[in-house]
Design a protein around this motif. Structure first.
Motif, PDB file in Angstrom:
ATOM      1  N   TYR A  49     -49.330 -22.768 -10.458  1.00 22.67           N
ATOM      2  CA  TYR A  49     -50.128 -22.003 -11.420  1.00 22.67           C
ATOM      3  C   TYR A  49     -49.561 -22.071 -12.837  1.00 22.67           C
ATOM      4  N   GLY A  50     -48.275 -22.306 -12.969  1.00 19.93           N
ATOM      5  CA  GLY A  50     -47.719 -22.527 -14.301  1.00 19.93           C
ATOM      6  C   GLY A  50     -48.358 -23.741 -14.958  1.00 19.93           C
ATOM      7  N   LEU A  51     -48.483 -24.824 -14.201  1.00 13.97           N
ATOM      8  CA  LEU A  51     -49.136 -26.022 -14.717  1.00 13.97           C
ATOM      9  C   LEU A  51     -50.624 -25.791 -14.959  1.00 13.97           C
ATOM     10  N   TYR A  52     -51.242 -25.032 -14.053  1.00  9.65           N
ATOM     11  CA  TYR A  52     -52.660 -24.704 -14.209  1.00  9.65           C
ATOM     12  C   TYR A  52     -52.902 -23.936 -15.512  1.00  9.65           C
ATOM     13  N   TYR A  53     -52.072 -22.903 -15.756  1.00 14.28           N
ATOM     14  CA  TYR A  53     -52.247 -22.092 -16.966  1.00 14.28           C
ATOM     15  C   TYR A  53     -51.861 -22.869 -18.228  1.00 14.28           C
ATOM     16  N   LEU A  54     -50.912 -23.771 -18.113  1.00 14.33           N
ATOM     17  CA  LEU A  54     -50.555 -24.610 -19.252  1.00 14.33           C
ATOM     18  C   LEU A  54     -51.749 -25.480 -19.653  1.00 14.33           C
TER      19      LEU A  54
ATOM     20  N   ALA B 188     -54.421 -23.384 -21.227  1.00 14.72           N
ATOM     21  CA  ALA B 188     -54.111 -23.027 -22.616  1.00 14.72           C
ATOM     22  C   ALA B 188     -54.402 -24.198 -23.548  1.00 14.72           C
ATOM     23  N   VAL B 189     -54.040 -25.393 -23.136  1.00 14.87           N
ATOM     24  CA  VAL B 189     -54.324 -26.587 -23.939  1.00 14.87           C
ATOM     25  C   VAL B 189     -55.830 -26.737 -24.135  1.00 14.87           C
ATOM     26  N   ASP B 190     -56.589 -26.397 -23.091  1.00 13.76           N
ATOM     27  CA  ASP B 190     -58.052 -26.497 -23.145  1.00 13.76           C
ATOM     28  C   ASP B 190     -58.709 -25.316 -23.853  1.00 13.76           C
ATOM     29  N   GLY B 191     -57.889 -24.344 -24.302  1.00 11.56           N
ATOM     30  CA  GLY B 191     -58.421 -23.196 -25.029  1.00 11.56           C
ATOM     31  C   GLY B 191     -58.976 -22.090 -24.158  1.00 11.56           C
ATOM     32  N   LYS B 192     -58.716 -22.143 -22.873  1.00  7.04           N
ATOM     33  CA  LYS B 192     -59.220 -21.118 -21.954  1.00  7.04           C
ATOM     34  C   LYS B 192     -58.352 -19.861 -22.032  1.00  7.04           C
ATOM     35  N   THR B 193     -58.969 -18.712 -21.870  1.00  4.94           N
ATOM     36  CA  THR B 193     -58.242 -17.443 -21.812  1.00  4.94           C
ATOM     37  C   THR B 193     -58.575 -16.751 -20.496  1.00  4.94           C
ATOM     38  N   PHE B 194     -57.774 -15.760 -20.150  1.00  2.00           N
ATOM     39  CA  PHE B 194     -57.937 -15.063 -18.880  1.00  2.00           C
ATOM     40  C   PHE B 194     -57.936 -13.555 -19.115  1.00  2.00           C
ATOM     41  N   ALA B 195     -58.749 -12.861 -18.344  1.00  2.00           N
ATOM     42  CA  ALA B 195     -58.854 -11.409 -18.449  1.00  2.00           C
ATOM     43  C   ALA B 195     -57.934 -10.744 -17.430  1.00  2.00           C
ATOM     44  N   VAL B 196     -57.530  -9.533 -17.741  1.00  2.18           N
ATOM     45  CA  VAL B 196     -56.771  -8.723 -16.794  1.00  2.18           C
ATOM     46  C   VAL B 196     -57.650  -8.468 -15.582  1.00  2.18           C
ATOM     47  N   GLY B 197     -57.062  -8.581 -14.398  1.00  2.00           N
ATOM     48  CA  GLY B 197     -57.800  -8.308 -13.168  1.00  2.00           C
ATOM     49  C   GLY B 197     -57.418  -9.279 -12.066  1.00  2.00           C
ATOM     50  N   PRO B 198     -58.124  -9.174 -10.942  1.00  2.00           N
ATOM     51  CA  PRO B 198     -57.804 -10.025  -9.792  1.00  2.00           C
ATOM     52  C   PRO B 198     -58.133 -11.494 -10.069  1.00  2.00           C
TER      53      PRO B 198
END
Length: 116
Positions: A58-63, A66-76
């Motif tokens: 998931y570290g690589l997934y989130y990296l 982030a490069v793709d400009g995606k953000t994530f909301a608090v929650g499940p």
């Protein structure tokens, strides 16, 4: 540090098996193959199995996200965890199961899947 702690206890004549009267309660973190073996040997009471394999995945997934400009909301999440804010940054709280003699052989624990 587990190997060092066990060595000091053994040298001091204080390393006793879980459940014996003079046993010193031992808990460790990370859930390495060594720690899981010591739980099996009843020298360690519990290990917290931090999912190192999932931290990488998931570290690589989130990296990449982030490069793709995606953000994530608090929650499940869709992978049995939860995103929380930590000091202004989103953190994926991946589950870190507590390992005891009763579940030490669970094939889902990352420490049971390390190739030697």
């Amino acid at each position: 540090m587990l190997a060092g702690v066990l060595n000091v206890l053994k040298t001091a004549g204080k390393l006793e098996k879980v459940g014996t009267p003079k046993h010193i309660y031992l808990a460790t973190i990370d859930g390495t193959p060594f720690a899981l073996q010591k739980v099996r040997e009843e020298l360690v009471d519990t290990a917290i199995s931090q999912p190192l394999d999932l931290y990488v995945k998931y570290g690589l997934y989130y990296l990449q996200a982030a490069v793709d400009g995606k953000t994530f909301a608090v929650g499940p999440t869709d992978h049995d965890s939860r995103i929380e804010m930590f000091q202004g940054n989103p953190m994926d709280l991946l589950p870190a199961p507590i390992v005891t003699k009763s579940n030490v052989d669970d094939p889902l624990l990352w420490g049971n899947n390390v190739k030697s």
